[in-house]
Design a protein around this motif. Structure first.
Motif, PDB file in Angstrom:
ATOM      1  N   ASN A 131      -4.305  -1.366   0.087  1.00  0.00           N
ATOM      2  CA  ASN A 131      -5.756  -1.350   0.296  1.00  0.00           C
ATOM      3  C   ASN A 131      -6.523  -1.809  -0.942  1.00  0.00           C
ATOM      4  O   ASN A 131      -7.743  -1.636  -1.018  1.00  0.00           O
ATOM      5  CB  ASN A 131      -6.195   0.055   0.719  1.00  0.00           C
ATOM      6  N   ASN A 132      -5.779  -2.359  -1.907  1.00  0.00           N
ATOM      7  CA  ASN A 132      -6.394  -2.911  -3.125  1.00  0.00           C
ATOM      8  C   ASN A 132      -7.257  -1.916  -3.874  1.00  0.00           C
ATOM      9  O   ASN A 132      -8.324  -2.263  -4.386  1.00  0.00           O
ATOM     10  CB  ASN A 132      -7.228  -4.159  -2.791  1.00  0.00           C
ATOM     11  N   LEU A 133      -6.826  -0.667  -3.905  1.00  0.00           N
ATOM     12  CA  LEU A 133      -7.582   0.325  -4.669  1.00  0.00           C
ATOM     13  C   LEU A 133      -7.224   0.187  -6.148  1.00  0.00           C
ATOM     14  O   LEU A 133      -6.071  -0.086  -6.486  1.00  0.00           O
ATOM     15  CB  LEU A 133      -7.239   1.741  -4.187  1.00  0.00           C
ATOM     16  N   PRO A 134      -8.174   0.380  -7.033  1.00  0.00           N
ATOM     17  CA  PRO A 134      -7.879   0.266  -8.461  1.00  0.00           C
ATOM     18  C   PRO A 134      -7.201   1.527  -8.998  1.00  0.00           C
ATOM     19  O   PRO A 134      -7.350   2.621  -8.440  1.00  0.00           O
ATOM     20  CB  PRO A 134      -9.271   0.105  -9.081  1.00  0.00           C
ATOM     21  N   GLY A 135      -6.414   1.354 -10.060  1.00  0.00           N
ATOM     22  CA  GLY A 135      -5.919   2.528 -10.791  1.00  0.00           C
ATOM     23  C   GLY A 135      -4.434   2.755 -10.692  1.00  0.00           C
ATOM     24  O   GLY A 135      -3.822   3.269 -11.620  1.00  0.00           O
ATOM     25  N   ILE A 136      -3.827   2.413  -9.553  1.00  0.00           N
ATOM     26  CA  ILE A 136      -2.378   2.524  -9.425  1.00  0.00           C
ATOM     27  C   ILE A 136      -1.814   1.115  -9.597  1.00  0.00           C
ATOM     28  O   ILE A 136      -1.969   0.266  -8.718  1.00  0.00           O
ATOM     29  CB  ILE A 136      -1.972   3.146  -8.074  1.00  0.00           C
ATOM     30  N   VAL A 137      -1.205   0.865 -10.738  1.00  0.00           N
ATOM     31  CA  VAL A 137      -0.768  -0.484 -11.088  1.00  0.00           C
ATOM     32  C   VAL A 137       0.554  -0.828 -10.393  1.00  0.00           C
ATOM     33  O   VAL A 137       0.743  -1.920  -9.881  1.00  0.00           O
ATOM     34  CB  VAL A 137      -0.630  -0.620 -12.616  1.00  0.00           C
TER      35      VAL A 137
END
Ligand code: FES
Length: 106
Positions: free
Chosen positions: A31-37
């Motif tokens: 879902n292209n969420l930021p923070g989990i690389v």
């Protein structure tokens, strides 16, 4: 399909559907969420998928394997609610689970 809420590093919350059998990391990346690389793609070797699991949800996931525990031990800001999200496999019981994504993943 269970919904998982991610509290993002900027404080925003995003709730997304994560299919049973996928990981909490998968739900974030897809879902292209930021923070989990997720540098290693879920191989339990990079530790860039660190999250904090709410107390109420800790028992809904399998206990960490030795590999995960060893990586988490050395993470900045780690605590007893720290997990690697690629190792958190979602089941129906995980509906409504909330994880906090720290700003230190990458
Ligand atoms: S994605 Fe690399 S340890 Fe989880």
């Amino acid at each position: 399909m269970p919904q998982i809420t991610y509290v993002l590093p900027d404080g925003r919350e995003e709730t997304v559907d994560v299919p049973v059998g996928q990981s909490v990391m998968d739900g974030s990346v897809r879902n292209n969420l930021p923070g989990i690389v997720a540098e290693c793609g879920g191989g339990c070797s990079c530790a860039t998928c660190h999250v904090f699991v709410d107390d109420a949800a800790v028992g809904l996931f399998d206990e960490p394997m030795t590999e995960e525990a060893d990586l988490v031990e050395f993470l900045e800001g780690a605590c007893d609610r720290s997990r690697l999200s690629c190792q958190l496999i979602v089941s129906e019981a995980c509906a409504g689970v909330r994880v906090v994504v720290p700003a230190t993943n990458g």
